[in-house]
Scaffold this motif. Sequence first.
Motif, PDB file in Angstrom:
ATOM      1  N   VAL A  27      -1.876  -3.454   4.569  1.00 28.07           N
ATOM      2  CA  VAL A  27      -1.066  -3.137   3.393  1.00 28.07           C
ATOM      3  C   VAL A  27       0.331  -3.716   3.570  1.00 28.07           C
ATOM      4  N   ASN A  28       0.780  -4.373   2.520  1.00 28.65           N
ATOM      5  CA  ASN A  28       2.104  -4.970   2.488  1.00 28.65           C
ATOM      6  C   ASN A  28       3.019  -4.107   1.638  1.00 28.65           C
ATOM      7  N   ALA A  29       4.144  -3.691   2.194  1.00 28.84           N
ATOM      8  CA  ALA A  29       5.191  -3.018   1.429  1.00 28.84           C
ATOM      9  C   ALA A  29       5.946  -4.108   0.682  1.00 28.84           C
ATOM     10  N   ALA A  30       5.400  -4.474  -0.464  1.00 28.63           N
ATOM     11  CA  ALA A  30       5.855  -5.641  -1.212  1.00 28.63           C
ATOM     12  C   ALA A  30       6.994  -5.289  -2.156  1.00 28.63           C
ATOM     13  N   ASN A  31       7.673  -6.327  -2.637  1.00 24.64           N
ATOM     14  CA  ASN A  31       8.565  -6.116  -3.767  1.00 24.64           C
ATOM     15  C   ASN A  31       7.787  -6.485  -5.026  1.00 24.64           C
ATOM     16  N   SER A  32       8.277  -6.100  -6.168  1.00 26.24           N
ATOM     17  CA  SER A  32       7.492  -6.259  -7.397  1.00 26.24           C
ATOM     18  C   SER A  32       7.210  -7.717  -7.753  1.00 26.24           C
ATOM     19  N   SER A  33       8.015  -8.634  -7.260  1.00 21.04           N
ATOM     20  CA  SER A  33       7.788 -10.051  -7.588  1.00 21.04           C
ATOM     21  C   SER A  33       6.529 -10.597  -6.925  1.00 21.04           C
ATOM     22  N   LEU A  34       6.103  -9.967  -5.832  1.00 22.21           N
ATOM     23  CA  LEU A  34       4.960 -10.422  -5.019  1.00 22.21           C
ATOM     24  C   LEU A  34       5.203 -11.767  -4.348  1.00 22.21           C
ATOM     25  N   LEU A  35       6.432 -12.228  -4.341  1.00 16.69           N
ATOM     26  CA  LEU A  35       6.701 -13.575  -3.844  1.00 16.69           C
ATOM     27  C   LEU A  35       7.382 -13.581  -2.481  1.00 16.69           C
ATOM     28  N   GLY A  36       7.236 -12.507  -1.740  1.00 20.99           N
ATOM     29  CA  GLY A  36       7.829 -12.442  -0.409  1.00 20.99           C
ATOM     30  C   GLY A  36       9.209 -11.820  -0.466  1.00 20.99           C
ATOM     31  N   GLY A  37       9.704 -11.478   0.698  1.00 19.10           N
ATOM     32  CA  GLY A  37      11.018 -10.846   0.781  1.00 19.10           C
ATOM     33  C   GLY A  37      11.372 -10.600   2.225  1.00 19.10           C
ATOM     34  N   GLY A  38      12.027  -9.497   2.482  1.00 19.64           N
ATOM     35  CA  GLY A  38      12.420  -9.151   3.838  1.00 19.64           C
ATOM     36  C   GLY A  38      11.475  -8.134   4.444  1.00 19.64           C
ATOM     37  N   GLY A  39      11.806  -7.660   5.621  1.00 15.80           N
ATOM     38  CA  GLY A  39      11.050  -6.608   6.280  1.00 15.80           C
ATOM     39  C   GLY A  39       9.574  -6.926   6.446  1.00 15.80           C
ATOM     40  N   VAL A  40       8.738  -5.926   6.200  1.00 11.08           N
ATOM     41  CA  VAL A  40       7.281  -6.072   6.325  1.00 11.08           C
ATOM     42  C   VAL A  40       6.786  -7.185   5.409  1.00 11.08           C
ATOM     43  N   ASP A  41       7.292  -7.219   4.191  1.00 11.72           N
ATOM     44  CA  ASP A  41       6.862  -8.214   3.201  1.00 11.72           C
ATOM     45  C   ASP A  41       7.079  -9.634   3.719  1.00 11.72           C
ATOM     46  N   GLY A  42       8.279  -9.906   4.196  1.00  9.85           N
ATOM     47  CA  GLY A  42       8.575 -11.240   4.720  1.00  9.85           C
ATOM     48  C   GLY A  42       7.737 -11.574   5.935  1.00  9.85           C
ATOM     49  N   ALA A  43       7.557 -10.595   6.824  1.00  6.27           N
ATOM     50  CA  ALA A  43       6.759 -10.820   8.038  1.00  6.27           C
ATOM     51  C   ALA A  43       5.310 -11.154   7.693  1.00  6.27           C
ATOM     52  N   ILE A  44       4.738 -10.435   6.737  1.00  6.81           N
ATOM     53  CA  ILE A  44       3.349 -10.695   6.339  1.00  6.81           C
ATOM     54  C   ILE A  44       3.227 -12.077   5.726  1.00  6.81           C
ATOM     55  N   HIS A  45       4.158 -12.446   4.871  1.00  9.27           N
ATOM     56  CA  HIS A  45       4.098 -13.782   4.258  1.00  9.27           C
ATOM     57  C   HIS A  45       4.288 -14.885   5.308  1.00  9.27           C
ATOM     58  N   ARG A  46       5.213 -14.692   6.252  1.00 11.06           N
ATOM     59  CA  ARG A  46       5.440 -15.717   7.284  1.00 11.06           C
ATOM     60  C   ARG A  46       4.218 -15.888   8.172  1.00 11.06           C
ATOM     61  N   ARG A  47       3.694 -14.784   8.713  1.00 10.68           N
ATOM     62  CA  ARG A  47       2.572 -14.885   9.640  1.00 10.68           C
ATOM     63  C   ARG A  47       1.271 -15.229   8.924  1.00 10.68           C
ATOM     64  N   GLY A  48       1.114 -14.731   7.708  1.00 15.72           N
ATOM     65  CA  GLY A  48      -0.114 -14.977   6.958  1.00 15.72           C
ATOM     66  C   GLY A  48      -0.220 -16.385   6.412  1.00 15.72           C
ATOM     67  N   GLY A  49       0.920 -17.024   6.212  1.00 15.67           N
ATOM     68  CA  GLY A  49       0.923 -18.404   5.758  1.00 15.67           C
ATOM     69  C   GLY A  49       0.935 -18.561   4.248  1.00 15.67           C
ATOM     70  N   PRO A  50       0.925 -19.810   3.793  1.00 16.41           N
ATOM     71  CA  PRO A  50       1.103 -20.110   2.371  1.00 16.41           C
ATOM     72  C   PRO A  50      -0.052 -19.643   1.486  1.00 16.41           C
ATOM     73  N   GLU A  51      -1.195 -19.335   2.072  1.00 15.14           N
ATOM     74  CA  GLU A  51      -2.328 -18.879   1.264  1.00 15.14           C
ATOM     75  C   GLU A  51      -2.001 -17.559   0.565  1.00 15.14           C
ATOM     76  N   ILE A  52      -1.245 -16.691   1.239  1.00 17.32           N
ATOM     77  CA  ILE A  52      -0.887 -15.401   0.645  1.00 17.32           C
ATOM     78  C   ILE A  52       0.049 -15.614  -0.542  1.00 17.32           C
ATOM     79  N   LEU A  53       1.051 -16.434  -0.363  1.00 17.33           N
ATOM     80  CA  LEU A  53       1.986 -16.716  -1.453  1.00 17.33           C
ATOM     81  C   LEU A  53       1.255 -17.351  -2.640  1.00 17.33           C
ATOM     82  N   ALA A  54       0.346 -18.274  -2.372  1.00 14.66           N
ATOM     83  CA  ALA A  54      -0.420 -18.911  -3.456  1.00 14.66           C
ATOM     84  C   ALA A  54      -1.241 -17.872  -4.213  1.00 14.66           C
TER      85      ALA A  54
END
Length: 173
Positions: free
Chosen positions: A21-48
């Motif tokens: 589970v990602n503690a996301a921001n409403s934009s779903l486009l990444g951010g800081g904290g857990v959200d940023g860490a998940i997007h960084r480690r998970g790679g561009p597939e998550i952002l896409a």
Amino acid sequence: MTPTITLVRGDITRQSADAIVNAANSSLLGGGGVDGAIHRRGGPEILAACRDLRASRYGKGLPTGRAAATTAGRLDARWVIHTVGPVYQGPGSDASLLASCYRESLRVADELGARTVAFPAVSAGAYGWPMDDAARIAVETVRATETAVEEVRFVLFDERAFTAFAAYVDASR
């Protein structure tokens, strides 16, 4: 069925689970904290995949208290379940929105067939929810939610969070 609750002190991006589970921001486009860490480690597939969600179902962003799933990219999971926690506004903040994050994430996990789900302490970081109250809401909500998930793992970044969650897990046994 009530899932087994386990506690881990560590980095949620290093967990092996069906869903993280990602503690996301409403934009779903990444951010800081857990959200940023998940997007960084998970790679561009998550952002896409998040961009696809924005283009289809959530043009104005994911509402607070709701949850939606994407691929987990390079994480050791099948899915990431994104949920948007409420920002703490002081006494009287809407705890039902925080509880909804956990219920909705478990609902999405059930739809996916996930049996193990790793949660962070939603809203207890940058969104300012007091850790003790966030732990109480999380544990009580998971215990009260009917789900086919077998294990809910709270992955807590520091000792303070771990201690707060442990107090509620132990008290509710």
